[in-house]
Design a protein around this motif. Structure first.
Motif, PDB file in Angstrom:
ATOM      1  N   UNK A  60      36.233  32.811  37.523  1.00  0.00           N
ATOM      2  CA  UNK A  60      35.198  32.698  38.543  1.00  0.00           C
ATOM      3  C   UNK A  60      35.826  33.044  39.886  1.00  0.00           C
ATOM      4  N   UNK A  61      35.319  34.092  40.501  1.00  0.00           N
ATOM      5  CA  UNK A  61      35.910  34.549  41.756  1.00  0.00           C
ATOM      6  C   UNK A  61      35.758  33.530  42.871  1.00  0.00           C
ATOM      7  N   UNK A  66      41.620  39.917  47.144  1.00  0.00           N
ATOM      8  CA  UNK A  66      41.736  38.899  46.094  1.00  0.00           C
ATOM      9  C   UNK A  66      40.759  39.175  44.968  1.00  0.00           C
ATOM     10  N   UNK A  67      39.538  39.558  45.316  1.00  0.00           N
ATOM     11  CA  UNK A  67      38.540  39.889  44.300  1.00  0.00           C
ATOM     12  C   UNK A  67      38.981  41.102  43.490  1.00  0.00           C
ATOM     13  N   UNK A  68      39.446  42.134  44.175  1.00  0.00           N
ATOM     14  CA  UNK A  68      39.868  43.352  43.483  1.00  0.00           C
ATOM     15  C   UNK A  68      41.041  43.079  42.552  1.00  0.00           C
ATOM     16  N   UNK A  69      42.010  42.316  43.007  1.00  0.00           N
ATOM     17  CA  UNK A  69      43.181  42.016  42.172  1.00  0.00           C
ATOM     18  C   UNK A  69      42.794  41.164  40.967  1.00  0.00           C
ATOM     19  N   UNK A  70      41.939  40.194  41.167  1.00  0.00           N
ATOM     20  CA  UNK A  70      41.537  39.343  40.054  1.00  0.00           C
ATOM     21  C   UNK A  70      40.799  40.147  38.989  1.00  0.00           C
ATOM     22  N   UNK A  71      39.908  41.050  39.405  1.00  0.00           N
ATOM     23  CA  UNK A  71      39.220  41.911  38.444  1.00  0.00           C
ATOM     24  C   UNK A  71      40.199  42.841  37.743  1.00  0.00           C
ATOM     25  N   UNK A  72      41.202  43.325  38.483  1.00  0.00           N
ATOM     26  CA  UNK A  72      42.208  44.211  37.882  1.00  0.00           C
ATOM     27  C   UNK A  72      42.995  43.475  36.800  1.00  0.00           C
ATOM     28  N   UNK A 106      31.108  35.475  39.485  1.00  0.00           N
ATOM     29  CA  UNK A 106      31.246  35.426  40.934  1.00  0.00           C
ATOM     30  C   UNK A 106      30.126  34.516  41.433  1.00  0.00           C
ATOM     31  N   UNK A 107      30.347  33.231  41.293  1.00  0.00           N
ATOM     32  CA  UNK A 107      29.282  32.295  41.602  1.00  0.00           C
ATOM     33  C   UNK A 107      28.188  32.394  40.551  1.00  0.00           C
TER      34      UNK A 107
END
Length: 1453
Positions: A72-73, A83-89, A102-103
């Motif tokens: 969960x972002x 942070x969002x881009x890295x977590x998805x990567x 994401x919420x």
């Protein structure tokens, strides 16, 4: 905003990068306020300086390692774009997880390959589970919407958006499939099949290949799936938006037209397509085009019965649309070619006049001064008219198809109580050249983004109000000014419609009006520098430049009236129906099923009516407003589909494209709104559990909330950075990272203190140990010196004794050796002389005797080999016969012969096995006889040899002299022959019995496996038969509830006929595969006077007997009766009727009883009747004495009822256990204090739709699971069911428990930790102890626990080195590759002492494994085997019939 205190040496930050958008770097030194540069070290080792202008210009901080790969972002401590881009990567590439929360938004990244995560076992795993507990999945969103709808009785919507090629259509299909499976499981109707069957039809006529997607939806779609009172699907309705009709006449390079045209061309050689005269085309086809009929026609069979005529109409209308586009106009002369084949075929297929169509495609009618004039058109005008007609035909046909699908999807029983809408709509689009279609698409996305922003803002405010926080309004970017620019008064759409109404309106004039009206008044409108026919709009996602060329024509969507009138007069029913809709050929509505809004204006010489001038933009605005009203009246759920790269390569991550789409789909806006408030939120218990190490004093006597408030006031002085709610504590962005840093520092200081104390203790202990070692070493050294001196003195004295003794021994050994040599020489010489004298006389006789013995032994070996060869040949023949019998068993034509001869064949196979066993015994006896004969012959030869030696000693004769060399050669030859004989004898004695035993065991194992497979297939057919029978009864009840229209009655009737045929076929298959007695024993006639101890029941009392013993028998009363009493009474009555010479009445009584038992099994209250059915089935109808009528069919029916009763009993227990398994096995903390303070850092963001457990309700635990299993075990013991049957039942129960728990463990990241593994293993040990205490471990119940046990062990094992990987593979040999990799991927460290599992370790494990399934099939059913049971003989005098049964009308005979 992060504080500057976190910018210390070693902290992770993100810096911009032109290629990767953001790259990770670490600080080389602490940041101090006033520094102008940051010294950074990039991930590749390079050092750089990052300029800092002010505090707000600091680079974004990275999240703690424990949050890497968070599902969960919004649970991230720092919420920003990198942070969002890295977590998805990390989740997409490292974990192969395509879904992330994401919420309230589910982010879905298209993997561009098929993944095994959408099977029925995955649906079962997500069904009934909370959204926050499971791994992100499209099924989780669907389950959340379904549960909210059924619980709150409110309508729901699932909004799926994204650009072309991001996977929107696939996500929508899986969502509808989930609803079809979950919502269709109650009544098993065909509505859910129709909903799924509509997808390939809409894809064929509404999808096309583009440069970005091979199956791009060129229209918007909103499907409302209606649910009834019980949550089952009872109907559906579809709305469509903005079909891209221009694709019919124009396709960009590397793009295709709609799939339907290519599918027609690919199927032109089929008989159904020959009437269309498609001819020969050179067209690039894809694989899906080749399977057109299977993909499109078969789903149509589920939607409409008269498919042949329907397909013919549709194809005949589609082909002219394509022909019209490829027609050849004589540009300039405006005449058709006289022998134009396309025009002739076009007119023939549509049933219109060829000459009229040719004329009005090249001419137009004008009204001048009240007179009608016909004016020829230029070549370009004629081409435009042709294209407009083609688009209109296709649009009308598309609308007609949608209406027909809606008619087929309508509910036939009742109005839906609530619905779930699935919106599959185009995402934000921007190309090099953007036109009217992109304008409408982006306008729709603006509206959807506004609704999304307001909904997210509303949820945030509701959360704050629920927690009673002193909140203030959160500011967020509202795109209302841009929407006002598009649809407001004098907006772009109003000016476009106004220009379309002008007689000489043009795109240039419209562009000039836009510049005059909005260039200086709207901040979202701009004019390009180098163009006067384009404009720029600043959308929420991006800035888009639109070209005005073609806007007016596409908005008008003009079709001349004359060709439309020709279509109205068509001889084709479908064409006439298409163009008769509306007053003047307007389009069929896409908004509702009953209203009608024209699709465009019809230009003619007469003044058109006002309703004919509705433009495409106006219609789209109306339909979009209706959609927004619908969405606002429902609870929305969002799925944002992301396209990872433009090359369509599997699992390739392009950061630039990802960031662009994240900005466009509103994910980053969600992050921004969440970050503007309190994004991190913890329950007081979780916060206290993790951060209690930061308390400077021991917890007081107050509540946990008080302790948390006191601690936070000391840890974070600024009270604006956190807030206390009723059940949670809320933090601003970055404050959790501050707490984590403080916690890490406190733990580090504690570790240093502990290390210093431990090192001091170890040093003191080592010093004392050294002192003790020195004293011990001195003591041992002195003792060794003294012992060495004593040894030297003893050695000197003993040397003399040794020398004396040795010399004596040498002399004695020499003497003994000479004496022994002398005796040996004498013995050899005397023996040689004796043998030389003997061999001359006895050699010939001895040779003859030995040769005879050798021949007999060779004969015995040959005979044994022949017998073995015969056994092998017979076994091969038996196998061929078995294969032949199995082939005949699968043949429908041979079912009668197989039914009659199955028992005979089974007996023959048994006889063959017995015969082979007897042959094996006879061969063993022969081998034993041969051995005895061999021994006797050896004894005779030895006796003869002794006799000859005696004769030689008495009467020695002279024999010729034989040389020593010949004698030695003969002796070696004899020894070699003897050794060969002995070796062959031993080999035969060992090999032959083993070969026979192996052959017999292999044959027995194969027969057992075949019997097991036949039993499993039969019981599966029996379950299918029961399900279809129930489905038929449901449809019959549905048809009796309410009257339906005539066409629907016909569909119901045909559905009933089809189900009856299917039931009959399955019944025949059941009879064919049944391994029961096929030939009844010859009846034995018995007289009534010869048999006593029976019960007589009059024919008029048979109904009362059945009612009292079966139908109205209460469960409490049945439990108090002696076991099998109803079955015994019924059998005695049947036996009495049979002995009285009334076999027909006896057979009828049996059939009535069986029908009553079958009916009682369908009532849940007849639980005891279910158990007694087994008892009655074991008694059978002719187990006591043979009856005079054939009972094989009745016995088979009783056996089927036993299986059904067994399955019903297990299904009741499984339904009670289903909701307890996961909480009890995986979540319940049976070991106190196991969670401790090492809980994982999570955001605790449970959805508001999650239903909490009822207050005061008992939490599920292993005690409740064992209680349910004990209840089942007690019930089975009360009925005295055999232990083998109980073992099979609990094997099925434990498999369900393991499959459900393991599937949930694999799909839940929060459970993949060391603590959960230890807890799960402990819970399973309780279950193992329970099974062993009741003696149920031998039936395979304990073995079924092995997968979950190994999964728990995997979570507890070390996961670092190659040796750990090897040990893990050896330990988890039952788990598959995907299961092990998934568990390793989801494994979450519970404290700072643990580390994540590295990707290298996962790859090492993956190389050593082979199997590839992910989830266990929870619906797997093991076949049941009922043990043989021979009851004692019955006598009516022995029965104690209680009065409560009310069967006193029976008379004993």
């Amino acid at each position: 905003m992060a504080t500057t205190n976190l910018y210390t040496k070693g902290a992770c930050v993100w810096v911009p990068d032109p290629e990767d958008v953001w790259v990770s770097a670490r600080l080389l030194r602490d940041f101090c306020p006033g520094d102008e540069q940051l010294q950074l070290e990039l991930s590749d080792g390079r050092e750089m300086s990052h300029p800092v202008t002010q505090t707000s210009g600091l680079p974004p901080l990275g999240n703690p390692d424990i949050l890497e790969g968070e599902n969960d972002l919004t649970a991230l401590s720092f919420l920003h774009e990198p942070a969002v881009l890295h977590n998805l990567h990390v989740r997409f590439l490292d974990y192969n997880s395509i879904y992330t929360y994401c919420g309230i938004v589910l982010v879905a990244i298209n993997p561009y390959e098929q993944l095994p995560i959408y099977g029925e076992e995955v649906i079962d795993a997500y069904s009934g589970q909370d959204m926050a507990d499971m791994e992100p999945h499209v099924f989780s969103v669907a389950e959340e919407a379904y549960r909210t709808m059924t619980r709150e009785e409110t309508n729901q919507s699932i909004i799926i958006s994204g650009e072309s090629g991001s996977g929107k259509t696939v996500s929508a299909k899986f969502t509808m499939r989930y609803f079809a499976v979950v919502g269709g499981a109650v009544q098993q109707t065909s509505v859910e099949d129709r909903v799924l069957a509509s997808n390939p039809i809409m894809e064929a006529i509404g999808n096309a290949k583009t440069t970005r997607n091979d199956n791009s939806s060129r229209f918007g779609k909103y499907i409302e799936i209606g649910f009834g009172q019980n949550g089952d699907i009872i109907g559906a309705n579809m709305r469509t938006y903005l079909l891209e009709k221009s694709r019919v006449v124009f396709q960009a390079p590397m793009e295709r037209n709609y799939h339907i045209f290519y599918q027609l061309c690919a199927s032109r050689d089929l008989p159904e397509m020959r009437a269309l005269k498609l001819g020969t085309f050179t067209i690039s086809l894809v694989t899906s085009d080749q399977t057109f009929l299977r993909k499109l026609c078969l789903p149509c069979c589920k939607l409409k019965r008269s498919t042949s005529a329907w397909h013919a109409y549709v194809f005949r209308a589609l082909s002219p649309a394509g022909l019209l586009v490829s027609s050849h106009l004589l540009v300039g002369l405006c005449l058709w070619q006289a022998d134009d084949r396309s025009l002739a075929l076009f007119s023939k297929l549509l049933g219109v006049e060829c000459a009229q169509m040719a004329h009005w495609l090249c001419h137009r009618r004008l009204a001048v001064g009240g007179e009608m004039l016909v004016k020829p058109m230029s070549g370009q005008q004629a081409s435009d008219a042709r294209d407009a007609l083609a688009k209109h035909i296709y649009g009308q046909l598309f609308t007609w198809t949608v209406l027909r699908l809606n008619a087929a999807l309508q509910g036939q029983r009742e109005q839906p109580k609530s619905f779930i809408g699935v919106l599959d709509i185009y995402g934000f689009e921007t190309f090099d050249r953007n036109s009217f279609e992109q304008f409408c698409i982006n306008y729709a996305n603006e509206k959807l983004q506004q609704q999304f922003n307001r909904h997210v803002f509303q949820l945030e405010q509701e959360e704050y109000m629920r927690e009673e926080l002193p909140w203030r309004r959160i500011e967020f970017s509202d795109n209302q000014p841009c929407i006002t620019l598009l649809e407001g008064p004098l907006g772009l759409l109003d000016l476009l419609d106004e220009e379309c109404r002008m007689p000489k309106g043009s795109d240039e004039n419209w562009a000039q009006k836009l510049y005059d009206q909005h260039l200086t008044r709207s901040a979202h409108f701009r004019k390009p520098r180098m163009s006067n026919t384009a404009f720029i709009i600043l959308h929420f996602a991006d800035t888009v430049q639109y070209e005005c060329e073609g806007f007016l024509d596409k908005n008008r969507d003009t079709v001349f009236e004359e060709p439309i009138n020709i279509m109205k007069a068509s001889q084709s029913e479908l064409v006439a129906e298409l163009f008769q809709q509306g007053a003047a050929g307007g389009a069929l509505t896409l908004l509702t099923l009953k209203s009608s809004i024209p699709n465009g204006s019809l230009r003619s010489g007469k003044r058109p009516h006002r309703e004919h001038k509705l433009t495409v933009g106006f219609q789209f605005r109306q339909s979009l407003q209706l959609l927004m009203d619908t969405l606002n009246s429902t609870t929305p759920h969002y799925i944002r589909c992301i396209k990872p790269n433009d090359l369509k390569k599997p699992f390739e991550f392009d950061p630039k494209r990802i960031v662009q789409q994240l900005r466009a789909c509103g994910v980053l806006e969600t992050i921004r709104i969440s970050a503007a408030g309190y994004p991190s939120r913890w329950t007081y218990e979780d916060f206290f559990s993790r951060y209690r190490v930061l308390l400077r004093q021991s917890p007081g006597q107050g509540t946990i909330k008080t302790d948390c408030q006191r601690a936070l006031q000391e840890l974070i002085p600024d009270s604006e950075l956190y807030c206390f709610g009723k059940t949670k504590v809320f933090f601003r962005a970055g404050q959790v990272a501050v707490l984590e840093k403080l916690r890490g520092e406190r733990l580090h200081a504690a570790v240093v203190t502990i290390q210093s104390r431990v090192k001091g203790w170890m040093a003191r202990r080592r010093y004392l140990h050294i002192c003790w070692a020195v004293l011990t070493l001195q003591r041992y050294t002195r003792g060794r010196l003294v012992r060495r001196l004593a040894h030297t003195l003893r050695y000197t004295h003993a040397a003399l004794v040794v020398q004396k003794t040795y010399r004596m021994l040498v002399v004695r050994q020499l003497y003994l050796m000479i004496r022994e040599a002398t005796i040996t020489i004498q013995a050899y010489i005397r023996g040689m002389l004796a043998r030389r004298a003997y061999r001359e006389r006895a050699a010939i006789l001895l040779q003859a005797t030995v040769r005879g013995w050798l021949q007999r032994r060779a004969f015995g070996r040959i005979r044994a080999a022949v017998v073995l060869l015969q056994c092998c040949v017979r076994r091969q023949a038996a196998r061929k016969e078995l294969r032949k019998l199995r082939a005949e068993a699968r043949s429908v034509e041979k079912y009668r012969e197989l039914n009659k001869g199955m028992e005979v064949k089974l007996m023959q196979l048994q006889l063959r096995a017995d015969h082979q066993a007897r042959e094996s015994a006879s061969l063993r006896e022969m081998l034993h006889t041969e051995r005895e004969a061999h021994v006797s012959e050896l004894e005779q030869l030895r006796a003869a040899l002794r006799k000859l030696e005696a004769q030689l000693q008495v009467k020695p004769q002279k024999t010729p002299a034989v040389s020593v060399k010949e004698e030695e050669e003969r002796q070696r030859t004899e020894e070699r022959h003897a050794s060969d004989v002995l070796r062959l004898t031993q080999k035969l004695c060992v090999y032959f019995p083993e070969r026979m035993a192996q052959a017999i065991s292999n044959a027995g194992a194969s027969m057992k496996a075949e019997l097991e497979e036949e039993r499993r297939r039969y019981q599966g057919l029996l379950r299918e038969f029961t399900r279809l029978e129930q489905r038929y009864e449901n449809l019959r009840d549905m048809s009796a509830l309410a009257e339906v229209p005539t066409c629907q009655q016909k569909q119901h009737k045909s559905e009933k006929i089809r189900l009856r045929i299917k039931i009959v076929l399955i019944g025949q298959s059941t009879c064919k595969t049944r391994l029961g007695p096929a030939v009844a024993s010859p009846p034995l006639q018995a007289k009534a006077g010869d048999v006593t101890g029976l019960l007589e029941c009059k024919k008029r009392d048979e109904g009362r007997l059945i009612k009292n013993l079966i139908t109205d028998l209460r469960a409490s009363l049945a439990a108090s009766l002696p076991l099998g009493l109803p079955a015994q009474v019924l059998f005695l009555c049947v036996r009495q009727a049979d002995c009285s010479g009334e076999p027909t009445r006896a057979h009828a009584l049996c059939s009535t009883s069986i029908a009553a038992i079958k009916a009682s099994l369908k009532v849940p209250a007849h639980g005891q009747t279910t158990l007694m059915t087994k008892r009655m089935g074991w008694y059978g109808l002719d187990n006591f004495v043979p009856l005079t009528f054939n009972t094989s069919e009745l016995n088979r029916t009783l056996s089927d009822l036993c299986i059904q009763a067994y399955q019903q009993l297990l299904s009741i227990t499984e339904s009670r256990l289903q909701s307890l398994i996961v909480p009890a096995v995986l979540e319940t903390e049976t070991i106190p204090g196991l969670s401790g303070s090492g809980s994982k850092l999570v955001g605790s963001r449970r959805r508001t739709g999650s239903d909490p457990r009822a207050a005061g309700a008992e939490a599920p635990s292993m005690v409740m699971v064992l209680r349910e299993m004990s209840a089942l075990h007690t019930a089975m013991n009360q009925q005295e069911l055999p232990i083998r049957l109980q073992e099979q039942a609990f094997r099925q129960i434990t498999y369900l428990l393991v499959a459900t728990a393991l599937n949930s463990l694999i799909l839940r990241k929060d459970l993949c930790c060391w603590n959960c593994g230890l807890q799960t293993r402990y819970n399973l040990s309780l279950l193992e102890d329970w099974l062993r205490a009741r003696g149920l471990q031998e039936g395979g119940a304990v073995a079924t626990l092995e997968p979950l046990i190994q999964a728990a062990q995997l979570l507890q094992m070390s996961k670092n080195s190659d040796a750990d990987a090897k040990a893990l593979v050896q330990t988890c040999h039952v788990l598959s590759t995907q299961q092990i990799v998934k568990l390793l991927t989801l494994y979450s460290p519970q404290s700072g002492a643990e580390e994540r599992v590295t990707l290298n370790f996962i790859r090492i494990v993956q190389v050593q494994l082979e199997s590839s399934y992910l989830l266990l099939d929870v619906r797997r059913v093991f076949p049941v085997i009922f043990p043989r049971h021979t009851p004692p003989l019955l006598n009516a005098e022995q029965l104690a019939i209680p009065e409560c049964l009310k069967i006193s009308f029976l008379r004993k005979t």
